[in-house]
Design an enzyme around this catalytic site. Structure first.
Site, PDB file in Angstrom:
ATOM      1  N   GLU A  33       3.582  -9.447  16.803  1.00 47.61           N
ATOM      2  CA  GLU A  33       3.098  -8.136  16.368  1.00 47.61           C
ATOM      3  C   GLU A  33       3.174  -7.160  17.536  1.00 47.61           C
ATOM      4  O   GLU A  33       2.703  -7.451  18.629  1.00 47.61           O
ATOM      5  CB  GLU A  33       1.666  -8.246  15.839  1.00 47.61           C
ATOM      6  N   ALA A 182       2.437  14.873  -4.451  1.00 43.20           N
ATOM      7  CA  ALA A 182       1.258  14.513  -5.257  1.00 43.20           C
ATOM      8  C   ALA A 182       1.330  13.048  -5.642  1.00 43.20           C
ATOM      9  O   ALA A 182       1.206  12.668  -6.808  1.00 43.20           O
ATOM     10  CB  ALA A 182       1.169  15.392  -6.493  1.00 43.20           C
ATOM     11  N   GLY A 183       1.579  12.200  -4.629  1.00 45.59           N
ATOM     12  CA  GLY A 183       1.557  10.750  -4.854  1.00 45.59           C
ATOM     13  C   GLY A 183       0.177  10.235  -4.476  1.00 45.59           C
ATOM     14  O   GLY A 183      -0.795  10.991  -4.386  1.00 45.59           O
ATOM     15  N   LEU A 323       2.628  -1.930  -1.916  1.00 43.00           N
ATOM     16  CA  LEU A 323       1.198  -2.165  -2.069  1.00 43.00           C
ATOM     17  C   LEU A 323       0.791  -3.405  -1.276  1.00 43.00           C
ATOM     18  O   LEU A 323       1.542  -4.390  -1.216  1.00 43.00           O
ATOM     19  CB  LEU A 323       0.846  -2.386  -3.547  1.00 43.00           C
ATOM     20  N   HIS A 448     -23.702  -5.506 -21.690  1.00 51.34           N
ATOM     21  CA  HIS A 448     -24.160  -4.144 -21.979  1.00 51.34           C
ATOM     22  C   HIS A 448     -25.339  -3.801 -21.086  1.00 51.34           C
ATOM     23  O   HIS A 448     -26.218  -4.650 -20.908  1.00 51.34           O
ATOM     24  CB  HIS A 448     -24.572  -4.044 -23.446  1.00 51.34           C
TER      25      HIS A 448
HETATM   26  P1  FAD Z   1       2.671  -3.327   7.162  1.00 50.29           P
HETATM   27  O1  FAD Z   1       1.261  -3.323   6.775  1.00 50.29           O
HETATM   28  O2  FAD Z   1       3.349  -2.031   7.396  1.00 50.29           O
HETATM   29  O3  FAD Z   1       2.759  -4.210   8.492  1.00 50.29           O
HETATM   30  C1  FAD Z   1       3.933  -4.366   9.209  1.00 50.29           C
HETATM   31  C2  FAD Z   1       3.583  -4.765  10.624  1.00 50.29           C
HETATM   32  O4  FAD Z   1       4.775  -5.113  11.298  1.00 50.29           O
HETATM   33  C3  FAD Z   1       2.943  -3.641  11.439  1.00 50.29           C
HETATM   34  O5  FAD Z   1       1.747  -4.104  12.021  1.00 50.29           O
HETATM   35  C4  FAD Z   1       3.985  -3.323  12.503  1.00 50.29           C
HETATM   36  O6  FAD Z   1       3.403  -2.949  13.743  1.00 50.29           O
HETATM   37  C5  FAD Z   1       4.705  -4.652  12.627  1.00 50.29           C
HETATM   38  N1  FAD Z   1       6.069  -4.555  13.125  1.00 50.29           N
HETATM   39  C6  FAD Z   1       7.072  -3.751  12.686  1.00 50.29           C
HETATM   40  N2  FAD Z   1       8.208  -3.982  13.376  1.00 50.29           N
HETATM   41  C7  FAD Z   1       7.913  -4.956  14.279  1.00 50.29           C
HETATM   42  C8  FAD Z   1       8.669  -5.640  15.259  1.00 50.29           C
HETATM   43  N3  FAD Z   1       9.969  -5.388  15.463  1.00 50.29           N
HETATM   44  N4  FAD Z   1       8.048  -6.565  16.011  1.00 50.29           N
HETATM   45  C9  FAD Z   1       6.715  -6.845  15.843  1.00 50.29           C
HETATM   46  N5  FAD Z   1       5.962  -6.242  14.918  1.00 50.29           N
HETATM   47  C10 FAD Z   1       6.553  -5.325  14.131  1.00 50.29           C
HETATM   48  N6  FAD Z   1      -1.808  -0.263  -0.419  1.00 50.29           N
HETATM   49  C11 FAD Z   1      -2.696  -0.766  -1.301  1.00 50.29           C
HETATM   50  O7  FAD Z   1      -2.397  -1.759  -1.955  1.00 50.29           O
HETATM   51  N7  FAD Z   1      -3.915  -0.196  -1.473  1.00 50.29           N
HETATM   52  C12 FAD Z   1      -4.303   0.904  -0.789  1.00 50.29           C
HETATM   53  O8  FAD Z   1      -5.413   1.383  -0.971  1.00 50.29           O
HETATM   54  C13 FAD Z   1      -3.388   1.471   0.141  1.00 50.29           C
HETATM   55  N8  FAD Z   1      -3.718   2.564   0.854  1.00 50.29           N
HETATM   56  C14 FAD Z   1      -2.835   3.074   1.756  1.00 50.29           C
HETATM   57  C15 FAD Z   1      -3.191   4.206   2.448  1.00 50.29           C
HETATM   58  C16 FAD Z   1      -2.323   4.761   3.364  1.00 50.29           C
HETATM   59  C17 FAD Z   1      -2.730   5.993   4.117  1.00 50.29           C
HETATM   60  C18 FAD Z   1      -1.066   4.125   3.617  1.00 50.29           C
HETATM   61  C19 FAD Z   1      -0.129   4.686   4.644  1.00 50.29           C
HETATM   62  C20 FAD Z   1      -0.703   2.996   2.916  1.00 50.29           C
HETATM   63  C21 FAD Z   1      -1.577   2.456   1.972  1.00 50.29           C
HETATM   64  N9  FAD Z   1      -1.247   1.335   1.220  1.00 50.29           N
HETATM   65  C22 FAD Z   1      -2.128   0.833   0.302  1.00 50.29           C
HETATM   66  C23 FAD Z   1       0.041   0.641   1.390  1.00 50.29           C
HETATM   67  C24 FAD Z   1      -0.140  -0.607   2.276  1.00 50.29           C
HETATM   68  O9  FAD Z   1      -0.661  -0.212   3.522  1.00 50.29           O
HETATM   69  C25 FAD Z   1       1.182  -1.326   2.444  1.00 50.29           C
HETATM   70  O10 FAD Z   1       1.740  -1.618   1.189  1.00 50.29           O
HETATM   71  C26 FAD Z   1       0.988  -2.628   3.199  1.00 50.29           C
HETATM   72  O11 FAD Z   1       0.415  -2.406   4.470  1.00 50.29           O
HETATM   73  C27 FAD Z   1       2.327  -3.352   3.379  1.00 50.29           C
HETATM   74  O12 FAD Z   1       2.136  -4.532   4.079  1.00 50.29           O
HETATM   75  P2  FAD Z   1       3.291  -5.170   4.961  1.00 50.29           P
HETATM   76  O13 FAD Z   1       2.701  -6.416   5.535  1.00 50.29           O
HETATM   77  O14 FAD Z   1       4.538  -5.271   4.195  1.00 50.29           O
HETATM   78  O15 FAD Z   1       3.585  -4.102   6.134  1.00 50.29           O
HETATM   79  P1  NAI Z   2       4.423   8.304  -3.291  1.00 43.10           P
HETATM   80  O1  NAI Z   2       5.758   7.763  -3.535  1.00 43.10           O
HETATM   81  O2  NAI Z   2       3.258   7.725  -3.992  1.00 43.10           O
HETATM   82  O3  NAI Z   2       4.398   9.862  -3.624  1.00 43.10           O
HETATM   83  C1  NAI Z   2       5.233  10.768  -2.998  1.00 43.10           C
HETATM   84  C2  NAI Z   2       5.325  12.025  -3.841  1.00 43.10           C
HETATM   85  O4  NAI Z   2       5.997  13.024  -3.090  1.00 43.10           O
HETATM   86  C3  NAI Z   2       6.104  11.833  -5.125  1.00 43.10           C
HETATM   87  O5  NAI Z   2       5.345  12.317  -6.197  1.00 43.10           O
HETATM   88  C4  NAI Z   2       7.371  12.624  -4.897  1.00 43.10           C
HETATM   89  O6  NAI Z   2       7.889  13.199  -6.086  1.00 43.10           O
HETATM   90  C5  NAI Z   2       6.889  13.701  -3.945  1.00 43.10           C
HETATM   91  N1  NAI Z   2       7.935  14.303  -3.117  1.00 43.10           N
HETATM   92  C6  NAI Z   2       9.003  13.709  -2.539  1.00 43.10           C
HETATM   93  N2  NAI Z   2       9.712  14.602  -1.820  1.00 43.10           N
HETATM   94  C7  NAI Z   2       9.073  15.795  -1.938  1.00 43.10           C
HETATM   95  C8  NAI Z   2       9.294  17.092  -1.411  1.00 43.10           C
HETATM   96  N3  NAI Z   2      10.317  17.350  -0.606  1.00 43.10           N
HETATM   97  N4  NAI Z   2       8.441  18.083  -1.743  1.00 43.10           N
HETATM   98  C9  NAI Z   2       7.377  17.838  -2.552  1.00 43.10           C
HETATM   99  N5  NAI Z   2       7.110  16.617  -3.077  1.00 43.10           N
HETATM  100  C10 NAI Z   2       7.942  15.604  -2.762  1.00 43.10           C
HETATM  101  O7  NAI Z   2       4.239   8.246  -1.702  1.00 43.10           O
HETATM  102  P2  NAI Z   2       2.977   8.410  -0.789  1.00 43.10           P
HETATM  103  O8  NAI Z   2       1.875   9.090  -1.502  1.00 43.10           O
HETATM  104  O9  NAI Z   2       3.483   8.970   0.486  1.00 43.10           O
HETATM  105  O10 NAI Z   2       2.550   6.907  -0.559  1.00 43.10           O
HETATM  106  C11 NAI Z   2       3.459   5.968   0.033  1.00 43.10           C
HETATM  107  C12 NAI Z   2       3.186   4.585  -0.448  1.00 43.10           C
HETATM  108  O11 NAI Z   2       1.936   4.117   0.012  1.00 43.10           O
HETATM  109  C13 NAI Z   2       3.187   4.530  -1.953  1.00 43.10           C
HETATM  110  O12 NAI Z   2       4.261   3.725  -2.355  1.00 43.10           O
HETATM  111  C14 NAI Z   2       1.909   3.893  -2.335  1.00 43.10           C
HETATM  112  O13 NAI Z   2       2.101   2.813  -3.177  1.00 43.10           O
HETATM  113  C15 NAI Z   2       1.288   3.415  -1.024  1.00 43.10           C
HETATM  114  N6  NAI Z   2      -0.119   3.770  -1.072  1.00 43.10           N
HETATM  115  C16 NAI Z   2      -0.928   3.141  -1.958  1.00 43.10           C
HETATM  116  C17 NAI Z   2      -2.233   3.491  -2.096  1.00 43.10           C
HETATM  117  C18 NAI Z   2      -3.053   2.801  -3.101  1.00 43.10           C
HETATM  118  O14 NAI Z   2      -2.635   1.780  -3.607  1.00 43.10           O
HETATM  119  N7  NAI Z   2      -4.223   3.313  -3.434  1.00 43.10           N
HETATM  120  C19 NAI Z   2      -2.831   4.545  -1.292  1.00 43.10           C
HETATM  121  C20 NAI Z   2      -1.879   5.192  -0.417  1.00 43.10           C
HETATM  122  C21 NAI Z   2      -0.590   4.777  -0.314  1.00 43.10           C
END
Ligand code: FAD
Ligand code: NAI
Length: 469
Positions: A33, A182-183, A323, A448
């Protein structure tokens, strides 16, 4: 002899879960990591910190706007943003510390540094001081996750123009926040700052918010957010963000193009949330011959193996919804496969939750998908307005919608807008995992008074008639 049976690059939800499961199944496991702490995007800068801020900002808003309706007078609540951020950090620390503990408990060796695949079975780890170590493993898992997708021509400085990472760390509440996209991220973090006092304007390329979600849900949820004070510019795109001292001038054009119709909006902070892209650069994939798909994600077969034997990939870096729980389940399935068991993920039953207030949750197909696939379906819907518990809590917004096959009654999709939707959705997920019908759901006794009774009533509406509507 190889150092490890399995070496996982990246310790996000995909990587750390895969490592733990593989160790539990008797494999010798190492992880690499590059971040100082384990847990990846999710625990450090994603799911966990965003949920900490969503919770605290919701309490702040309730204290200011809802308590009085319940006969609780507390006066106007005062925001202590620093302490709120302190709670967020404590939550992160507790969670990432938990992974250290689990790695030790399962005898997993953690290597700190950036991993690069030299060839099948060999990974170079470059430490912060540039020293390198070569590790050998029978199997390598790429679990490097995803990173923020940039908006062409707009530079993210994480102060005024921020990604989700900067939006989780602002040191003061912006007067006006423009959210691009608006994602899920845009609506969750937009909600946080609106509750804390920002004016929030959302610019979205498509003609609906939460694009992939059921159109009925998306339309109703937009109405709810609008009532809360968010403004939406749909079918629009941001083409430029210009710094004018402490202010930003944001150019918004129709999505279809047309500079003539462009308008300039002022903002204190712009949040770019237009999606995420897989992290594959610098991993040595090209040299190792690992193929990517047309969207730059690592290509795998149904058993998560890339085209190079012995190299596997899971999580955000491969196809499918980005996710945490999807990444985790792939981690478990791959560990089982590598241990000689039958690992499997059912991609048809992966719940999605937007942790706003009210929450939005879904599992399975949308109406639009069923129509496109030519599947005859029936709809059962029930509004929380008619639910006793929702009334007691003043959480009457939203509904449950059950979509079931017209002929067989098998549940094909469930969509919920409502308080606690993210918890309620799981009874639908379990039902669908077992191939259940709306009658199965409707005939299951529900306690309930609970919000979940609305799920039962929506199922009754699909298979017969609801009692309370
Ligand atoms: P990551 O969590 O991205 O982990 C990858 C890891 O690999 C990182 O720690 C990185 O440092 C490491 N890495 C990369 N390249 C290298 C390398 N060459 N050598 C060593 N280490 C490396 N998903 C949900 O299901 N629910 C949510 O509520 C949710 N909220 C989110 C909110 C935000 C603001 C964001 C940005 C994302 C959110 N997500 C949510 C999405 C979720 O974070 C990701 O789907 C999830 O973290 C993916 O897991 P992963 O293990 O594939 O990758
Ligand atoms: P997203 O894919 O959910 O939404 C991005 C939005 O931006 C889309 O509606 C798209 O049409 C719009 N868009 C793209 N280009 C644009 C432009 N040039 N101008 C205006 N709008 C534009 O991506 P987001 O919100 O960045 O999240 C990234 C990932 O993180 C998602 O795949 C999501 O699954 C994950 N995530 C999950 C959460 C959860 O499970 N609660 C919380 C936060 C993130």
């Amino acid at each position: 002899m190889a150092d490890y049976d399995l070496l996982v690059i990246g310790t996000g939800p995909g990587g750390y879960v895969c490592a733990i499961k593989a160790a539990q199944l008797g494999l010798k496991v190492g992880v690499v990591e590059k971040r100082a702490t384990h847990g990846g995007t999710c625990l450090n800068i994603g799911c966990i910190p965003s949920k900490a801020l969503l919770h605290t900002s919701e309490l702040f808003e309730e204290a200011g706007h809802s308590f009085e309706d319940f006969g609780i007078k507390v006066g106007k609540p005062k925001l202590d943003l620093k302490s709120m951020m302190g709670h967020k950090q404590k939550t992160i620390d507790g969670n990432v510390g938990g992974i250290d503990y689990l790695f030790k408990k399962n005898k997993i060796t953690a290597h700190h540094g950036t991993g690069r695949i030299l060839s099948p079975g060999r990974v170079e780890v470059k430490a912060d001081d540039d020293s390198t170590t070569i590790l050998e493993a029978k199997s390598i898992v790429i679990a490097t996750g995803s990173d923020v997708a940039p908006l062409p021509g707009v530079e993210i400085d994480e102060k005024q123009v921020v990604s989700s990472t900067g939006a989780l760390e602002l040191d003061k509440v912006p007067g006006k926040l423009i959210v691009v996209g608006a994602g899920v991220i845009g609506l969750e973090l937009g909600s946080v700052w609106r509750r804390l006092g920002s004016e929030v304007v959302v610019v979205e390329f498509m003609d609906k918010i939460l694009g992939p979600m059921d159109a009925d849900v998306s339309r109703n949820f937009q109405r709810i957010l609008k009532k809360q004070g968010m403004t939406f510019h749909l079918s629009s795109k941001v083409t430029a963000v210009e710094k004018k001292g402490k202010q930003l001038a944001v150019t918004v054009e129709p999505a279809a193009g047309g500079e003539a119709a462009a308008e300039t909006l002022e903002a204190d902070v712009v949040l770019v949330a237009i999606g995420r892209r897989p992290v594959t650069a610098g991993l040595g994939l090209e040299e190792a011959g690992v193929a990517l798909d047309d969207r730059g994600r690592v290509k795998t077969d149904a058993h998560y193996q890339t085209n190079v034997p012995g190299i596997y990939a899971i999580g955000d870096v491969i196809a499918g919804p980005m996710l945490a729980h999807k990444a985790e389940d792939e981690g478990v399935a791959l560990a089982e496969i590598l241990a000689g068991q039958a690992g499997h993920v059912n991609y048809g039953v992966i719940p999605g939750v937007v942790y706003t207030s009210p929450e939005v949750a879904d599992v399975g197909k949308t109406e639009e998908q069923l129509k496109a696939e030519g599947i005859d379906y029936k709809v059962g819907k029930f509004a929380f307005m008619a639910n006793g518990r929702a009334k007691a809590m003043n959480h009457t917004e939203g509904f449950v919608k059950v979509l079931a096959d017209k002929e067989t009654d098998k549940v094909l999709g469930v969509h919920i807008i409502g308080h606690g939707a993210g918890e309620m959705i799981h009874e639908a997920a379990v039902l669908m995992e077992f191939g259940g019908s709306s009658e199965d759901l409707a005939r299951t006794c529900h306690a309930h008074p609970t919000m979940s009774e609305a799920v039962k009533e929506a199922a009754m509406a699909a298979f017969a008639k609801p009692i309370h509507a």
